[in-house]
Design an enzyme around this catalytic site. Structure first.
Site, PDB file in Angstrom:
ATOM      1  N   GLU A 116    -124.654  32.881  20.850  1.00 45.01           N
ATOM      2  CA  GLU A 116    -124.749  34.323  21.109  1.00 45.01           C
ATOM      3  C   GLU A 116    -125.683  35.025  20.128  1.00 45.01           C
ATOM      4  OE1 GLU A 116    -123.702  35.165  23.838  1.00 45.01           O
ATOM      5  OE2 GLU A 116    -121.862  34.074  24.326  1.00 45.01           O
ATOM      6  N   HIS A 140    -117.654  38.612  17.421  1.00 45.57           N
ATOM      7  CA  HIS A 140    -117.264  38.347  18.807  1.00 45.57           C
ATOM      8  C   HIS A 140    -116.025  37.468  18.815  1.00 45.57           C
ATOM      9  CE1 HIS A 140    -117.198  37.072  22.922  1.00 45.57           C
ATOM     10  NE2 HIS A 140    -117.571  35.837  22.643  1.00 45.57           N
ATOM     11  N   HIS A 142    -112.321  36.156  21.269  1.00 45.94           N
ATOM     12  CA  HIS A 142    -111.682  36.052  22.582  1.00 45.94           C
ATOM     13  C   HIS A 142    -110.267  36.627  22.459  1.00 45.94           C
ATOM     14  CE1 HIS A 142    -114.629  32.553  23.755  1.00 45.94           C
ATOM     15  NE2 HIS A 142    -115.226  33.717  23.561  1.00 45.94           N
ATOM     16  N   GLU A 170    -103.022  55.490  16.682  1.00 44.79           N
ATOM     17  CA  GLU A 170    -104.153  55.385  15.764  1.00 44.79           C
ATOM     18  C   GLU A 170    -105.478  55.118  16.474  1.00 44.79           C
ATOM     19  OE1 GLU A 170    -103.847  53.672  12.046  1.00 44.79           O
ATOM     20  OE2 GLU A 170    -102.396  55.264  11.719  1.00 44.79           O
ATOM     21  N   HIS A 211    -113.976  37.743  29.227  1.00 51.13           N
ATOM     22  CA  HIS A 211    -114.530  36.898  28.166  1.00 51.13           C
ATOM     23  C   HIS A 211    -114.039  37.303  26.761  1.00 51.13           C
ATOM     24  CE1 HIS A 211    -118.268  34.626  26.509  1.00 51.13           C
ATOM     25  NE2 HIS A 211    -117.374  34.807  25.548  1.00 51.13           N
TER      26      HIS A 211
HETATM   27  O1  2HA Z   1    -118.344  29.584  22.181  1.00 50.74           O
HETATM   28  O2  2HA Z   1    -117.556  32.557  22.307  1.00 50.74           O
HETATM   29  O3  2HA Z   1    -119.416  33.420  23.948  1.00 50.74           O
HETATM   30  C1  2HA Z   1    -118.751  30.709  21.564  1.00 50.74           C
HETATM   31  C2  2HA Z   1    -118.529  31.867  22.439  1.00 50.74           C
HETATM   32  C3  2HA Z   1    -119.542  32.142  23.467  1.00 50.74           C
HETATM   33 ZN    ZN Z   2    -117.261  34.083  23.707  1.00 47.93          ZN
END
Ligand code: 2HA
Ligand code: ZN
Length: 225
Positions: A116, A140, A142, A170, A211
């Site tokens: 990414e 980033h 999940h 909050e 995602h």
């Molecule tokens: O594997 O999260 O978006 C890494 C990630 C791809």
């Molecule tokens: Zn991801």
């Protein structure tokens, strides 16, 4: 000088472990990048090596020319970052055109930075501009519950913003600008990077439907928070 003793590396590693502890980083899920300060680069530069080749970023970030980033590796597991930092994270240098990078520390055995990287760098570029150089962290993850919400709610900025603001008192204080939503797109490329960085002009949080989340902040604590 032990690079692993530097505050920015310790904070980065701790954030990887904290994210894993939340259950937001199954397998190799998620990625983290940090835009280094000039004084940090100067301080650790003696351990950099310049034998690796320049690679295409896959997009253009002229705003970030000659900057250095600490980044998680592609295919690497957040769980393993604290156990073996040099194998799982690394420092990359951006070239003078903002189209290429090279690994100068870590990511040993020819590992490469996160898939990414285009989204991370385009987010850094826009945030560097709109926050007057303050934001340095792009994260980033999940985040399970937010991913679940993207299967339930209409994928609109104002609907996600309102639902999340309503979840906890909050929330409007922590992200007063709200959150943006990117519809489902193929991850790991320029197209999703462009869509995400557009939202990052207005928001510190962009949700990737089905995602995960991208967050931007000035330091590790704020971004993770
Ligand atoms: O594997 O999260 O978006 C890494 C990630 C791809
Ligand atoms: Zn991801």
């Amino acid at each position: 000088m032990n690079i692993l003793e530097q505050e920015f590396i310790k904070g980065f590693i701790r954030m990887c472990s904290d994210g894993f502890a939340q259950g937001w980083h199954e397998r190799n899920g998620g990625n983290l990048t940090y835009r280094m300060k000039d004084e940090e680069v100067k301080y650790v530069q003696s351990v950099f090596s310049y034998h690796r080749s320049w690679e295409d970023i896959g997009t253009e970030v002229p705003e970030l020319a000659n900057e250095y980033f600490l980044a998680t590796g592609s295919g690497k597991y957040f769980r393993n970052v604290e156990l073996d930092p040099e194998a799982n994270i690394g420092i990359v240098e951006i070239d003078k055109t903002g189209t290429k990078y090279r690994v100068v520390w870590g990511l040993i055995h020819e590992a490469v930075p996160t898939s990414e990287l285009p989204t991370h760098l385009m987010n850094h570029a826009i945030k560097k501009m709109v926050t007057d150089n303050q934001h340095r962290v792009i994260y980033h993850c999940h985040s399970t519950n937010v991913i679940a919400l993207t299967f339930v709610l209409p994928l609109k900025d104002e609907i996600f913003t309102r639902e999340l603001w309503e979840m906890a008192t909050e929330c409007p204080v922590v992200f007063p600008a709200g959150v943006g939503v990117v519809p489902w797109m193929v991850p790991g490329g320029r197209e999703i990077a462009v869509a995400t960085s557009k939202l990052m002009k207005d928001y510190d949080v962009a949700i990737w439907a089905h995602h995960g989340i991208f967050c931007s902040g000035s330091d590790f604590d704020t971004t993770f928070g």
